[in-house]
Design an enzyme around this catalytic site. Structure first.
Site, PDB file in Angstrom:
ATOM      1  N   TRP B 372      34.566  47.288  43.005  1.00 16.53           N
ATOM      2  CA  TRP B 372      33.872  47.343  41.712  1.00 16.53           C
ATOM      3  C   TRP B 372      32.448  46.833  41.824  1.00 16.53           C
ATOM      4  O   TRP B 372      31.634  47.062  40.938  1.00 16.53           O
ATOM      5  CB  TRP B 372      34.634  46.530  40.660  1.00 16.53           C
ATOM      6  CG  TRP B 372      34.642  45.037  40.867  1.00 16.53           C
ATOM      7  CD1 TRP B 372      35.093  44.371  41.964  1.00 16.53           C
ATOM      8  CD2 TRP B 372      34.171  44.039  39.968  1.00 16.53           C
ATOM      9  NE1 TRP B 372      34.945  43.016  41.798  1.00 16.53           N
ATOM     10  CE2 TRP B 372      34.392  42.770  40.580  1.00 16.53           C
ATOM     11  CE3 TRP B 372      33.608  44.072  38.698  1.00 16.53           C
ATOM     12  CZ2 TRP B 372      34.048  41.565  39.969  1.00 16.53           C
ATOM     13  CZ3 TRP B 372      33.278  42.861  38.087  1.00 16.53           C
ATOM     14  CH2 TRP B 372      33.493  41.624  38.723  1.00 16.53           C
ATOM     15  N   ASP B 373      32.155  46.143  42.935  1.00 20.06           N
ATOM     16  CA  ASP B 373      30.790  45.675  43.181  1.00 20.06           C
ATOM     17  C   ASP B 373      29.784  46.801  42.959  1.00 20.06           C
ATOM     18  O   ASP B 373      28.690  46.588  42.432  1.00 20.06           O
ATOM     19  CB  ASP B 373      30.614  45.216  44.635  1.00 20.06           C
ATOM     20  CG  ASP B 373      31.679  44.279  45.141  1.00 20.06           C
ATOM     21  OD1 ASP B 373      32.828  44.391  44.678  1.00 20.06           O
ATOM     22  OD2 ASP B 373      31.373  43.467  46.016  1.00 20.06           O
ATOM     23  N   GLU B 499      39.516  36.196  41.033  1.00 21.02           N
ATOM     24  CA  GLU B 499      40.624  36.436  41.961  1.00 21.02           C
ATOM     25  C   GLU B 499      41.453  35.185  42.217  1.00 21.02           C
ATOM     26  O   GLU B 499      42.377  35.222  43.020  1.00 21.02           O
ATOM     27  CB  GLU B 499      40.090  37.026  43.267  1.00 21.02           C
ATOM     28  CG  GLU B 499      39.527  38.421  43.050  1.00 21.02           C
ATOM     29  CD  GLU B 499      38.905  39.028  44.295  1.00 21.02           C
ATOM     30  OE1 GLU B 499      38.810  38.337  45.317  1.00 21.02           O
ATOM     31  OE2 GLU B 499      38.491  40.204  44.226  1.00 21.02           O
ATOM     32  N   LYS B 603      37.434  31.496  40.646  1.00 23.81           N
ATOM     33  CA  LYS B 603      36.705  31.871  41.861  1.00 23.81           C
ATOM     34  C   LYS B 603      35.314  32.368  41.514  1.00 23.81           C
ATOM     35  O   LYS B 603      34.353  32.091  42.215  1.00 23.81           O
ATOM     36  CB  LYS B 603      37.490  32.959  42.604  1.00 23.81           C
ATOM     37  CG  LYS B 603      36.890  33.346  43.950  1.00 23.81           C
ATOM     38  CD  LYS B 603      37.684  34.461  44.607  1.00 23.81           C
ATOM     39  CE  LYS B 603      37.114  34.843  45.961  1.00 23.81           C
ATOM     40  NZ  LYS B 603      37.693  36.097  46.470  1.00 23.81           N
ATOM     41  N   GLN B 604      35.245  33.141  40.448  1.00 25.69           N
ATOM     42  CA  GLN B 604      33.990  33.822  40.139  1.00 25.69           C
ATOM     43  C   GLN B 604      33.958  34.098  38.644  1.00 25.69           C
ATOM     44  O   GLN B 604      34.985  34.188  38.005  1.00 25.69           O
ATOM     45  CB  GLN B 604      33.927  35.129  40.904  1.00 25.69           C
ATOM     46  CG  GLN B 604      35.050  36.096  40.548  1.00 25.69           C
ATOM     47  CD  GLN B 604      35.428  36.966  41.722  1.00 25.69           C
ATOM     48  OE1 GLN B 604      36.423  36.736  42.369  1.00 25.69           O
ATOM     49  NE2 GLN B 604      34.627  37.963  41.999  1.00 25.69           N
TER      50      GLN B 604
END
Lengths: 800, 800
Positions: B372-373, B499, B603-604
Site C-alpha cells: 500500500w506504500d 502492524e 508500530k506506525q
C-alpha cells in the site's frame, strides 16, 4: 453414517460380522489395542490389505523442521511426529504355496470381535484358497494392560477339507512403507524411513531388532519369541511340532521366523507370538536389547499365553466392577459407552508419565500430539474411573514444566505456558493464533489437577506436583491479564476453545477457568505456606491472585441479553448458514480463517463449555438464554463439542437434544461420523460419551462444595447406572425412571447433593430420591444441516 | 546515525567525499539509478567490493513455493521474488596487470556524486596501484529517463605519473553470486542462479545475452555496445584508438569486451558503454534479441552519449521547474527533499504499467514487492508532481483486477481484494493476519484514484480505469462489512495500518477510508449511469453503498474521551515501554506477535494516519486529544509513520515535533536511520519528506471541496516554496515567515482555501495572505527512547 451393518450390537463386544475392505482404515482404529505404552492398530494379521499400518510406542517420535514463509519471533522451529515403529503384529500364512490374502480366493466367513471384558481382539476366518483348499484361521491379539512391555498373538490354522502345506511367517518389520496421506491440514505429516538399524540378532525362536530414530536419536527395541504347537482336534492332544520345519533369520529392518509343514484336517497349527517393546533416549544399545529380551522371558517363559490372558481379564474385571456404566433402553449407547471406557483405559493405563495423545496410540492423526483434550475430556472421565492413570498423566505434564517455563519466558510471561500440541512438551503448533494464543490449556490442566485432588485427596501428588502446577499456571494468568483503570481484570488477545475465533479479548471460558485457577492456587498457597515458600509463593502473591480472580472481567451483551463468547463477538455478522452447502463442512477446509474469525460461527462449544465447566458462574436462566443463542451458531466441526452441548442441553431442559448429542459423541468413532476415524480414535469424544451420560443425564457437577447430581433419563430409557471411584470409596448412582439410588461404599460417610438437597450417604446404605428432571423446553435450532441426528430410543442401528 | 561525514551538503547533489567500505551497502542504495523500468544499484564500476549487487528490471521475478507448517484454506502457495538480472554495469580495469580494487594499493581520493539536475552518478578516483602507478579514473553512469530500455556508462582512465598498460573489461554478467542475507523476516529471500541462458551472441563491439527465468519463464534480454576513444589531454584531440587491442567474447552467463594498450600521461582512455534491457513473458527469443539490439542502435548510433545526457538533463529541468521544493534555513532538508523527489521520479517515470515496489528498483528488500506504500505515500506525492506516472501506476493496479477479483471470490467476498504484497498482482503475503486482513489497501488504492482524478480531471482514465477501480473496491467494502441490528455498518476482523495490531473490529482508519471509497464510488456511478451500467453498477447499488457509508461505525472511548484505534484497543494493557531496552527495537524482532497484538503499542501511525487522511472527519479538538493519546504509544518501527505524525503534529500545534518527524522522514535513507537502507530505499519515507513538508507545514488537504492550505514554518526557516502541477495548471505556494504567496499559472482561475478563507486565484496574479499558524502546544511524549531526534534549525549535519 450411522449403522454400519457389519458391526453387531453386543453389550460387551464390538463384533465385526463380515469384512468390508473399504472400512479397513476405520476398523484398524476401532480394533486398536493399547496399554498406553504400546499401541497396535487393528490391521489384519497378515499385514495387508491395510489402511494405515500402525505400531506406536508412547513418546517415540521423529523431529522435523517447521517451515514458515514469513517467520516471526518465538515461532517453534522444530516439530515432532509420532512414527510407526517396528511392527510385531505380522503373521503371514501360506496355504499350499498360496499366500492368504482376503482379496484373493474365497472368504467364506470373516469375523472379528473386540472383547471388552477379555481385552483381546479375536478373529475367525474360513478361507478357500484360489487353488481350492479351505482352512480355518483364528487369531487372538492382546496388548497387555499388566505387562507394560508385552503384546502377543495366538494364531491358529486348521485345514478343513484335506491336508495342506501350511507355512507361517512371523515377522518384525521396521520402516514399513506407509500410504500417501491426504492433504487435510489435520492429518499427520509423513516421514520416510525414520528408523536406522543398530542391532539385529537371532536366537532359536527369538529375534531382536534395535533401531535409532534418525533425527530425534531415540532408541527403539523390539523382540519377538514364539511357541509352536500342533493340536489334534478330537482328543485335544498335541502332536509333535517337530514335524514342522523352522527357519529363523534377521536383517536390518526385518526379522522372520518361519514354520511350515503338512497339516492334516483335524490338526491345528498354533503359533503363539510374544512381542516386547522398549525405548529410551538415554540407555545404551546392550541395555535396550537386554530390556526387551528380559521382558520377553518374563512373559513367555514365566507366564505364558494363558496367564497373560487371565491377567488381562482380571484387570478388566476389576475396572468394570467399579466403573461400568449400565444402560437399559438403548443397546447402541450401552455398547458405545463401554467401548469408550475400554479405549480410554487402553490409552492411559500404562502411559506412565507420558502424554495421552488426542488419538491415544490408535493412529497417527494430529502427528500423535497431545492437546487440551487430555485434561479437559480424557482426564475429566478417568478421574472418576481410573484415577491412578490421571496421576500419571498429570505427572507427565509436571515433568514438562521446565519447557513450559522457558516458553512462558520466551513469550514475555511469568509461570508456565504449556504447549498447544506436543509429544515431549515442546510447543509444536506452527500457527500461533490457534496454538500459542490458546492459553486456556493452562487453566484446563489446573482444572484437571483440582478435580483429581477433589476426587482422590492424594496428598503426595498435591505436594509434589499438584501445587507447583497450580502455582505456575496461576502465575501465567497473573502476567497475562491486567487490571484496568476501572478495576476489572482483563485477559486480551487469546484464543478460546472455539477455533473459529482467535486472538480475542476476554473470552469468557478462558476468563472463568483462569479465575478458578487463580483462586484454587491461592487456596493451596494459603493452606500450605511452608511448601508454597519452596516455590517462591507467598501470601502476598496469593492475595494478588485472589484480587485478579475476584475482579475478573466477564463481558455481557446487555442489548441481546446474552454473554458474548468474547468481547464484541455478538456484534459480528452472522455466518451465512443458509448458503453454506453440506459439503462445505468442516468449514476450515473451505473457508479462509479470516472469514471464520470475523463472523458469528462457532466450531465447538466455547461459551457453552463455560456453562458446563463453570456451571456455578451462571444462573439457570442465563444458561438457557446463552444456550439458545449459541446453538444456532455452532456447527460442531470439532469432535470436542457434542458432549458439552449434551450436558448443557440436559441441564436447560432440552432433553431430546441432549440425547441426540450424547449419541453423536458416543457413536463418533463406531459410526465414523467425522469420516476420519481412520486417523485414530477421537479419545475426547469417547470421553464425551461418558461426560454426556454422567455430567449430562446424571447432572454431575464437582465444585469445592463437593459432588452434586441432578439425574434424569432420556425418554424410553429405564435405567442409567454409573460407578465413580472416589479415593478409597465408591459411589454407585442408579437412575431409574422415577427415582435414583445412591450407594456409597467406603469407610466414612460421604456427602453429595441431589439437586438442592444435601445427602449424607452411610457406607453400604442406599439412599433413594425421586427424580426432579428440569422442565422440558423446546430445543433451539442448529445451523442448517448441522443439527445432530435425531435419535429415537426405540431405534437401534441395523444389525445383521 | 545522523551525519555520515562522507556525505557533503549540497542543494542539488548528493556527494560522497570519500569512500567508506562499510557504507557500500548503504551507498549502493542511495546512488541507485533507475527509470522505473531498469534499476542499477550504485555498485562500484569494477563490481567489487560490494554490499549487494543489484540490477533489476521492473516485473522480472522468480517464483518459489510458500511453505506452511500448518496450511489453511486460501493461503497463497506461490511467492514471487525480484531477481538480480544481467549486470551491465561492470567495467573492470587493470593497470599494469594489477586489477583496480579500492581495497588494494592506495586510494588517493575517491569521490562520488549523485547529480540531481543531470540525473547521473559521477565518480572521480585517483588511485596508486600496489606497484606504484597512479591513475585517475572517472566514470559517469546514467539510466535514461527518456530512453526506457537504455542505461550507459562513460569510463575514463588517465595515467598520471607515467605510461601505463591499461586494460578495460566491459562485462555483462548473469547469475552473479549474491551475499548471504541476514535472517530478518523482512529481508528478501534469496534465489540461486535463476537465469537459464538461451542466447549469447557477439558482434564487433556488441554482445547480447538472452536468458529465461527458471520457474517464472520470463525472458530477459540484455545487450551492450561500446565506443572507445583515446583522448589527448592538452589539445583535446583524439588519438587513434586502433592503437588499443580489442577482444570480444561471450558464453552463457558472461559477455566480455576487452580493450587494452599502453596509455601515456596526458592521454585518457574513454570507454562509453551502452546497455539495453528488455523482458517479456510472451515474446520469442529472436524478438527479444532484436528488441535490445534495436534499442542499442537507437541510443548509440542514433543519439550517442552526449544526446542521452542532454535529454536526461532536459527531462529533469522540466521536472524541477514545476515540482521543486525550495527551503531556506535548513540545507539538510533542502538536499533531502530534492533527493527524495529525484528518487520518486526515478522509481516511477518509466514504470509504465508495472508496480512501483516499496523499494523501487534500488534493492531486493521485501522481495521487490509493492504494498500500500505505493498508493498511500508514493502516488500521494507523485499526483502533484508527476501525475502521468500515477496514471501508469494505477493502470497497473487496474490490470491486476482479474486476479484481485479471483482473490475476493476465493475469500468469499465481492468486488476485488488487492494483494498485500505482490509483483504481478498475486497475493504473496504468507501471513494473512498482517497480509490478507489488511483490506485497507483497497481503500488506499481508491484514495489514490480519487486524488488523481481531483488533481488531473483525467476523463479518459476516469472512464477506462478509474470508475472500475472505485466500483470494485466499493463492492469489497459492501461485502466485507455488515449492518447490525442497531443500524451501524461494521467492518470486523481486519488489520489496519498498525502492524502491531491485527484482526481487529472497526479499525477507524479502515472504516473511514472505506466510507470515502463507498461514497466516491457512489458518486461516479450516479454521475455516469450509462458507463456504470457496463460494470453492472446501478443506482440501487450506489444507494446501498451510501447507506453503508453513512452508517459507518466509528468507535469512541467515552471514558478516556479518545478514539480507540479499533474496538477495545484502549482497554488493552499498555506496553511496558520503561522496561523495553533500546536494542529491542524494532519490537517485532524481539517479541512475539501475540504480545504486540494484545497491548497498547503502535508500530506506525494508524489512528493518526486517519487524522491526516480523513482530516475532515475529526474536529481539531479531537485531533489534539487523539494525537496526544497515541504519541506515547507509537514506536515508529515502520518507516511509514514519521511523515503522518509530522502532518498531524503540525496541525495540532506541535511544531517542533512536526519538524523532528519531518527530519526523520527526510533523512531516513541518507542517514540510514533504520539501518536497512542497504536493502533498498524507503520510497514511502522519501515520499513522506514531501508529505511532511507540504501536507504538514503547507497544511495541504484535498477533498471534494478542493485544495486547502494552512501554511506555517518551522522555527528558523525563512522559506518553504513548493510547486503543484494541477492538470494543465500549476500552483506555486511560497511560504515566508509572515505570509504566503499563492501563484497559479493556467488558463482558468483556480480556487483554493487558505485556512477558512476561499481564495480565487487568477492565472499569473500572485495572492498573498498572512500566516495564521496554529497555537503552539507542548508536544506529547513518546515511548521511552523512541522520541524523534530533536532537530534545531541552526544545526546541520557535519560535513567534511
Amino acid at each position: 453414517m450411522i449403522g454400519h451393518s457389519c458391526f453387531g450390537n453386543d453389550a460387551w463386544n464390538l463384533p465385526e460380522q463380515r469384512l468390508e475392505l473399504e472400512l479397513l482404515p476405520h476398523t484398524e482404529s476401532l480394533f486398536a489395542l493399547s496399554n498406553g505404552h504400546i499401541g497396535w492398530r487393528g490391521t489384519l494379521d497378515e499385514g495387508e490389505p491395510h489402511g494405515l499400518p500402525g505400531t506406536y510406542l508412547n513418546g517415540v517420535h521423529e523431529l522435523h523442521p517447521l517451515p514458515y514463509a514469513e517467520a516471526g519471533y518465538g515461532y517453534p522451529e522444530s516439530g515432532q511426529t509420532v512414527i510407526n515403529v517396528t511392527n510385531g503384529k505380522i503373521i503371514r500364512l501360506m496355504v499350499d504355496d498360496e499366500p492368504f490374502d482376503v482379496r484373493y480366493g474365497t472368504l467364506v466367513s470373516h469375523e472379528r470381535c473386540l472383547d471388552l471384558k477379555s481385552g483381546v481382539l479375536r478373529r475367525d476366518v474360513v478361507w478357500t484358497s484360489p487353488t481350492g483348499r479351505t482352512v480355518r484361521i483364528r487369531s487372538t491379539r492382546l496388548v497387555s494392560l499388566t505387562q507394560r512391555a508385552i503384546a502377543a498373538v495366538r494364531y491358529e490354522v486348521e485345514p478343513l477339507d484335506g491336508p495342506a502345506r501350511i507355512v507361517l511367517q512371523s515377522e518384525l518389520v521396521a520402516n514399513e512403507e506407509l500410504p500417501h496421506r491426504h492433504d487435510d491440514p489435520r492429518a499427520a505429516a509423513m516421514l520416510q524411513d525414520p528408523l536406522v538399524n543398530d542391532i539385529h540378532s537371532i536366537g532359536d525362536t527369538r529375534i531382536t531388532l534395535v533401531h535409532t530414530v534418525r533425527h530425534s536419536g531415540l532408541r527403539v527395541a523390539a523382540a519377538m519369541d514364539h511357541t509352536i504347537e500342533l493340536v489334534t482336534k478330537n482328543d485335544g492332544e498335541h502332536s509333535d511340532p517337530d514335524a514342522l520345519g523352522v527357519h529363523i533369520e534377521a536383517e536390518a529392518d526385518l526379522g522372520r521366523y518361519t514354520v511350515g509343514g503338512v497339516v492334516q484336517p483335524g490338526q491345528t497349527v498354533r503359533l503363539t507370538k510374544f512381542v516386547a517393546y522398549g525405548w529410551s533416549a538415554t540407555r545404551s544399545l546392550p541395555a535396550m536389547r537386554d530390556q526387551v529380551d528380559g521382558a520377553l522371558a518374563v512373559a513367555m517363559l514365566g507366564m505364558g499365553w494363558d496367564t497373560l490372558c487371565a491377567e488381562q481379564r482380571d484387570c478388566l474385571a476389576e475396572f468394570w466392577e467399579r466403573s461400568d456404566v449400565e444402560i437399559e433402553g438403548d443397546a447402541d449407547i450401552q455398547q458405545a459407552v463401554r467401548f469408550a471406557l475400554f479405549q480410554l483405559l487402553q490409552s492411559a493405563r500404562r502411559a506412565e508419565q507420558r502424554a495421552i495423545p488426542a488419538k491415544g496410540l490408535t493412529g497417527s492423526g494430529y502427528d500423535g500430539h497431545a492437546f487440551w483434550d487430555t485434561e479437559s475430556f480424557v482426564l475429566h472421565v478417568l478421574t472418576y474411573v481410573d484415577a491412578p492413570s490421571v496421576a500419571h498423566a498429570l505427572r507427565w505434564r509436571h515433568s514438562t514444566l521446565p519447557t513450559a517455563r522457558e516458553r512462558a519466558a520466551q513469550l514475555g510471561l511469568k509461570g508456565c505456558a504449556f504447549p498447544w500440541r506436543t509429544i515431549t512438551g515442546q510447543e509444536c503448533s506452527a500457527y500461533w493464533p490457534a496454538g500459542t494464543a490458546a492459553f486456556h490449556i493452562d487453566a484446563d490442566i489446573a482444572d484437571a489437577v483440582i478435580r483429581y485432588l477433589r476426587v482422590t485427596g492424594d496428598v503426595e501428588f498435591a505436594h509434589k506436583e499438584g501445587m507447583e502446577l497450580l502455582v505456575e499456571t496461576a502465575r501465567l494468568w497473573q502476567s497475562l491479564g491486567h487490571m484496568d483503570e476501572a478495576g476489572a481484570f482483563r485477559i486480551a488477545g487469546v484464543t478460546g476453545p472455539d477455533e473459529y475465533s482467535a486472538i480475542v479479548d476476554n473470552n469468557i471460558y478462558t476468563n472463568l477457568m483462569a479465575q478458578q485457577n487463580l483462586l484454587r492456587a491461592a487456596d493451596v498457597v494459603d493452606h500450605h505456606p511452608g511448601h508454597a515458600a519452596t516455590l517462591g509463593a507467598s501470601a502476598a502473591e496469593s492475595a494478588a491472585w485472589r484480587k485478579s480472580a475476584n475482579a475478573m472481567f466477564i463481558p455481557y451483551d446487555e442489548m441481546r441479553d446474552v454473554h458474548p463468547q468474547s468481547d464484541g463477538f455478538t456484534d459480528h455478522e452472522l455466518w451465512d448458514f443458509e448458503n453454506t452447502p453440506p459439503e462445505h463442512y468442516p468449514l476450515l477446509l473451505r473457508y479462509p480463517y479470516f472469514q471464520l474469525y470475523r463472523k458469528q460461527v462457532v466450531k465447538q462449544a466455547d461459551l457453552v463449555l463455560a456453562l458446563h465447566m463453570r456451571s456455578d458462574a451462571f444462573t439457570l436462566e442465563q444458561k438457557q438464554r446463552d444456550f439458545d443463542y449459541y446453538e444456532p451458531l455452532t456447527v460442531r466441526d470439532s469432535s470436542l463439542s457434542a458432549c458439552s452441548q449434551a450436558v448443557v442441553a440436559a441441564e436447560v431442559g432440552c432433553t431430546q437434544l441432549a440425547y441426540d448429542y450424547l449419541a453423536e459423541a458416543a457413536l463418533m468413532d463406531i459410526d465414523d461420523l467425522e469420516r476420519n476415524t481412520s486417523d485414530g480414535l477421537h479419545l475426547a469424544s469417547l470421553a464425551g460419551a461418558w461426560i454426556a451420560l454422567v455430567d449430562g443425564f446424571g447432572g454431575l457437577r464437582h465444585t469445592d462444595d463437593g459432588l452434586s447430581f441432578a439425574p434424569q433419563l432420556p425418554k424410553g430409557w429405564t435405567r442409567l447406572c454409573f460407578g465413580l471411584v472416589l479415593g478409597d470409596g465408591h459411589l454407585r448412582v442408579d437412575v431409574r425412571p422415577d427415582d435414583v439410588e445412591y450407594l456409597y461404599s467406603g469407610k466414612e460417610p460421604y456427602e453429595v447433593r441431589h439437586g438442592d438437597t444435601l445427602l449424607r450417604l452411610e457406607p453400604g446404605t442406599p439412599v433413594t430420591r425421586p427424580l426432579t428432571p428440569p422442565k422440558e423446553r423446546p430445543g433451539p435450532s442448529q445451523p442448517a444441516g448441522r443439527a445432530p441426528l435425531r435419535r429415537a430410543h426405540d431405534v437401534v442401528r441395523a444389525t445383521t
